[in-house]
Design an enzyme around this catalytic site. Sequence first.
Site, short mmCIF file in Angstrom:
data_model
loop_
_atom_site.label_atom_id
_atom_site.label_comp_id
_atom_site.label_asym_id
_atom_site.label_seq_id
_atom_site.Cartn_x
_atom_site.Cartn_y
_atom_site.Cartn_z
N HIS A 3 0.85 -1.18 0.00
CA HIS A 3 0.00 0.00 0.00
C HIS A 3 0.89 1.24 0.00
O HIS A 3 2.05 1.20 0.40
CB HIS A 3 -0.91 0.01 1.23
CG HIS A 3 -1.82 -1.18 1.31
ND1 HIS A 3 -2.82 -1.41 0.39
CD2 HIS A 3 -1.87 -2.21 2.19
CE1 HIS A 3 -3.45 -2.52 0.70
NE2 HIS A 3 -2.89 -3.04 1.79
N GLU A 45 -4.71 -13.40 5.84
CA GLU A 45 -5.58 -12.22 5.96
C GLU A 45 -6.86 -12.34 5.16
O GLU A 45 -7.48 -11.33 4.83
CB GLU A 45 -4.81 -10.96 5.55
CG GLU A 45 -4.06 -11.05 4.25
CD GLU A 45 -3.24 -9.80 3.95
OE1 GLU A 45 -3.52 -8.74 4.54
OE2 GLU A 45 -2.32 -9.89 3.12
N ASP A 92 -8.15 -7.12 6.83
CA ASP A 92 -8.53 -7.76 5.58
C ASP A 92 -9.29 -9.06 5.82
O ASP A 92 -10.18 -9.41 5.04
CB ASP A 92 -7.29 -8.03 4.72
CG ASP A 92 -6.79 -6.77 4.02
OD1 ASP A 92 -7.62 -5.88 3.75
OD2 ASP A 92 -5.58 -6.67 3.77
#
Length: 270
Positions: free
Chosen positions: A56, A159, A185
């Site tokens: 990210h 996740e 997530d």
Amino acid sequence: MSQIQSEGRTAVNEALRQVLSRDETAYGLWVTSEASSVTEIAGALGLDWVCVDMEHGYLDYRDIQGHLTAARGTDLTVLVRPPTQDLEPIKRTLDIGAHGVIVPLINTAEEARAASQHAYYPPRGRRGIGGERSVTWGLELDDYVRNANKELLFVPMIETQSGYENLDDIMSVGGVEAIFLGPGDLSASRGAVGDWEGPGVAEINLDILKRARGRGIHAGLVARGTDEAMMRRDQGFGMVALGSDIGLLIRQIRSMTNALDRATQHHSWF
């Protein structure tokens, strides 16, 4: 002119592995800023590890190099979360000199096995040999190549609901010493988008921890504050991030400004 000496060097990740082998919690920091001083400070403060996040945000390979340079000469383990499970980002991350990878969104043992192939040299994997920073531009190639497969860390992230359902198979993949949990997530994959620990996820986290510890595998996650870090330590998590660099900055500024606002409201000038 003196020659480069490899004998007697400290093995990559040795300090971190020593903490984990004593069944203690290794504290780290999630790094999202390009400022290499963040990693330098983490090492100076005695943290055990950092994870530089490429999945990210906007960090690139040059930023990764800066963080690795900042950690040189310390016992700090510098892990990188690549943007994907593909060969190119994993290989390049390790060629730059990362001490291991935390690989996102591992759903199956097949995915974990394929990603691990990118991290290890033959015959264990299919990582190609280059002459970049990890081997000191070729000056320490023999030493690095000889030791990389046993020194580097390959850490799958659990996740998603699928990752949880296939947990035992994923942990059976060779070379997995640790797994990392992504509660946010995982919550999203179960329909609770935006929740850090949606319905049932707190229990899943502890189940993952129990099953990992039963296999001698360490489990890690990111804490959202001091109280949670202590709780995760007491629960038995082996790797606990104290937060992210920017998140900690925001948390401290918000705490101070809120306290100042309250003090101002109660202060009378007349």
